[in-house]
Design a protein around this motif. Structure first.
Motif, mmCIF file in Angstrom:
data_model
loop_
_atom_site.group_PDB
_atom_site.id
_atom_site.type_symbol
_atom_site.label_atom_id
_atom_site.label_comp_id
_atom_site.label_asym_id
_atom_site.label_seq_id
_atom_site.Cartn_x
_atom_site.Cartn_y
_atom_site.Cartn_z
ATOM 1 N N ARG A 5 -19.269 73.678 -55.421
ATOM 2 C CA ARG A 5 -18.638 72.616 -54.651
ATOM 3 C C ARG A 5 -17.628 71.895 -55.517
ATOM 4 N N LEU A 6 -16.510 71.553 -54.879
ATOM 5 C CA LEU A 6 -15.402 70.955 -55.612
ATOM 6 C C LEU A 6 -15.808 69.646 -56.293
ATOM 7 N N ASP A 7 -16.719 68.915 -55.624
ATOM 8 C CA ASP A 7 -17.067 67.605 -56.204
ATOM 9 C C ASP A 7 -17.902 67.742 -57.468
ATOM 10 N N ARG A 8 -18.285 68.971 -57.809
ATOM 11 C CA ARG A 8 -19.030 69.151 -59.067
ATOM 12 C C ARG A 8 -18.096 69.280 -60.265
ATOM 13 N N LEU A 9 -16.815 69.488 -59.989
ATOM 14 C CA LEU A 9 -15.861 69.738 -61.070
ATOM 15 C C LEU A 9 -15.883 68.682 -62.178
#
Lengths: 289, 351
Positions: A5-9
């Motif tokens: 998930r992008l928000d884990r970046l």
């Protein structure tokens, strides 16, 4: 792509820096040392090879296990002396000192030397313990000794004293923390049930502080085990420790393969100790839970 | 976006290179050497005149050169190993041939030194002889009513706890001579073992093995040591300057002799400054510099004569290079080096 998930970046980015650091500066160097340990010493330097001669030499030549044993002995002595000094001190701070300002002042007094250069702290002991040093001058001045003694410096005694002084903060800190976390009402309950203060110390406080003791002992032992400055500065002809032997294999002897093999052995010993201490601590927690 | 980032980084690096480039090319010479060989008393003048900045790192033993160079990184431009180590440097490919035509004073250096086997291989010269002397012994005058004359005095119970020895393979040479083995550079395994046992027996008498020149000076000044071996000329002067009266002596078992040579590290980018530096060191400035700072003898007697007083010239045996022949001049140990260092390490490891 499941789970990405992008928000884990941002989280990954934060983690990747220490990870890259660990790989670059810990993991890869360990691998290099491990590789070197199979190489072969050959005039004028050494050549790539895959053989176990270096390890065989460590176990065949008595000079290496003699030094390993001596290193273990000194590390044990430093650990025991640190514990003997640090435990009563931490106990006194936590249970006897009433003013929290005095407590933090005394605590800082032990921790503060950590901010001073290691070399300077080791060097200072030369001027204290030397033949014409502070201690000898004092003993002669008071008449306790008729002539200065050589017994204070350049031997294993001075190494143990210096190393204890240098590493004792690592013993005080975890013990202090462990003692501080003990609920006071447990100690009071022991008193209510008719246990003497010494009994409370033996049956309640000591068992509950064991994780701190084990952590402190592990720190002190491992730090001493790998030390090479104290033997150089205050050690005498009988003070060579394993890290000094490794240094001389990388230096004077120009035998990096043997030095690497010794470093691997040292690393394994330290890892075993850390693993043992970890198990001890876990066993403790279960026993008291 | 990625491309602009990369471009920015490369621009930054190129700019850095342009800025840093000239600063480096302005001239510097990085040397790995003995204490005193880059003393401010003569290096300052060289820096002003040549525009080459000198930065020096010091070694405590000849065994320090190879490990530092083996670690790579082109950190050093020139080194000054002694005659027992020069050939190893050549064999290991750490140094490059010397263009002797670029050294004005070359032909004034003792011929014996220029031709010595340690710095010549297959007709090519790799080193510029610089300074020489003896590994003498030294004692505190006030502690010895009868002056010591033999290496055996370092094994005398009477001086227990007041003896020091150089932390170096040369300890094996010392003990071998005491055992009567004068072939100190060709010892067989049994003789090395004998020397090792002798040194282990001496350990209870040893206060501390000294690792650097300064450490031995400190040990004498702090009253810890009364007798030891020494780099003749250097430490005794420093100890005397601090008010302790010491005297050097050549024992009846003789002493080792040494010769240090400048060698150029392979592929140094600072050749211009390196040759300027070598020219300075072989001229009056460098030759009398080292003689005055370290008390060592000079390799170029012509330059030395011009800047030394006759007494100093005499005292340093400058008109008598045969004196060096009387000493046991260090030699490359080749593949035997390992046996010697191994024995010395075993002595230090022993209980």
């Amino acid at each position: 792509m499941k789970g990405f998930r992008l928000d884990r970046l941002p989280g990954l980015a934060v983690l990747s820096a220490p990870l890259v650091w660990a790989v670059l500066f810990l993991f890869i160097p360990y691998l290099i040392i491990f590789t070197y340990s199979f190489w072969l010493k050959k005039y004028p330097t050494f050549i790539p090879a895959f053989q176990f001669g270096n390890y065989a030499q460590i176990f065949a030549d008595p000079q290496y296990y003699q030094v390993l044993l001596r290193t273990g002995k000194i590390a044990l002595m430093v650990t025991a002396l640190s514990l003997l000094l640090a435990y009563p001190f931490a106990y006194f701070l936590v249970f006897k000192v009433k003013s929290s300002r005095v407590r933090s002042l005394l605590y800082m007094a032990v921790i503060a030397p950590l901010w001073v250069s290691y070399l300077l702290r080791a060097y200072i002991w030369k001027t204290i313990l030397g033949s014409e040093g502070v201690l000898n001058s004092f003993l002669v001045w008071t008449g306790i000794l008729s002539a200065p003694t050589d017994l204070l410096l350049y031997n294993q005694f001075s190494m143990v004293v210096t190393l204890t002084y240098i590493f004792i903060p690592f013993m005080v800190m975890p013990i202090f923390t462990a003692l501080e976390k003990i609920p006071r009402n447990l100690v009071e309950a022991a008193g209510d049930l008719g246990v003497t203060p010494w009994g409370a110390l033996a049956k309640v406080i000591w068992p509950l502080s064991l994780p701190g003791v084990i952590a402190g002992a592990t720190f002190t032992f491992c730090l001493t085990f790998g030390d090479f400055i104290a033997p150089m500065l205050v050690g005498g002809p009988d003070g060579v420790m394993i890290a000094n032997v490794i240094t001389s294999q990388y230096g004077a002897a120009l035998n990096w393969p043997l030095g690497s093999a010794l470093a691997v052995v040292l690393l394994i010993i330290v890892l075993i100790i850390i693993e043992l201490s970890d198990r001890l601590q876990r066993k403790d927690r279960i026993g008291l839970g | 976006m990625k491309n602009t980032f990369v471009r920015k980084i490369s621009t930054a690096l190129v700019t850095l290179g342009l800025v840093a480039g000239p600063a480096l090319a302005d001239g510097q010479v990085n040397i790995l050497t003995w204490e005193g060989y880059a003393d401010a008393s003569f290096i300052k003048q060289f820096e002003t005149e040549s525009g080459c900045k000198v930065s020096a790192t010091y070694v405590g033993s000849n065994d320090d050169f190879a490990p530092k160079l083996a670690a790579g990184g082109n950190v050093y431009d020139i080194i000054t190993p002694s005659l027992d180590t020069t050939y190893t440097m050549v064999d290991a490919g750490f140094v490059e041939p010397l263009d002797t035509s670029k050294i004005t004073e070359w032909n004034n250096i003792y011929e014996k030194f220029r031709k010595s086997a340690g710095i010549n291989k297959d007709g090519v010269t790799y080193g510029m002889p610089y300074a020489w002397g003896a590994i003498a012994f030294m004692y505190r005058v006030d502690k010895f009513p009868t002056p010591p004359t033999s290496i055996a005095d370092l094994w005398n119970e009477q001086y227990k706890g007041k003896v020091s020895l150089w932390d170096d393979k040369s300890a094996i040479y010392v003990a071998a001579r005491l055992e009567g083995n004068t072939n100190i550079y060709e010892l067989n395994d049994a003789q090395i073992e004998q020397a090792k046992q002798k040194l282990i027996a001496q350990k209870p008498l040893i206060r501390k093995y000294w690792a650097t020149a300064g450490e031995l000076v400190d040990l004498y000044v702090a009253g810890e040591v009364w007798i030891s071996n020494t780099w003749a000329g250097y430490q005794s002067a420093q100890i005397k300057a601090k008010g302790i009266d010491v005297k050097e002596f050549i024992p009846k078992e003789n002493a080792e002799g040494w010769l240090d040579s400048w060698m150029i590290v392979k592929d140094t980018p600072n050749k211009d400054c390196v040759y300027k530096f070598l020219n300075m060191q072989s001229s009056e400035l460098g030759q009398c510099g080292v003689a005055n700072v370290n008390g060592y003898s000079a390799a170029n007697p012509v330059a030395a004569k011009k800047c030394m007083k006759p007494e100093q010239y005499d005292a340093l045996h400058q008109d008598d290079p045969a004196y060096l022949d009387s000493l046991m001049l260090w030699r490359n140990l080749g593949e035997r080096l390992e046996a010697y260092t191994n024995a010395w390490n075993a002595v230090k490891a022993a209980n």
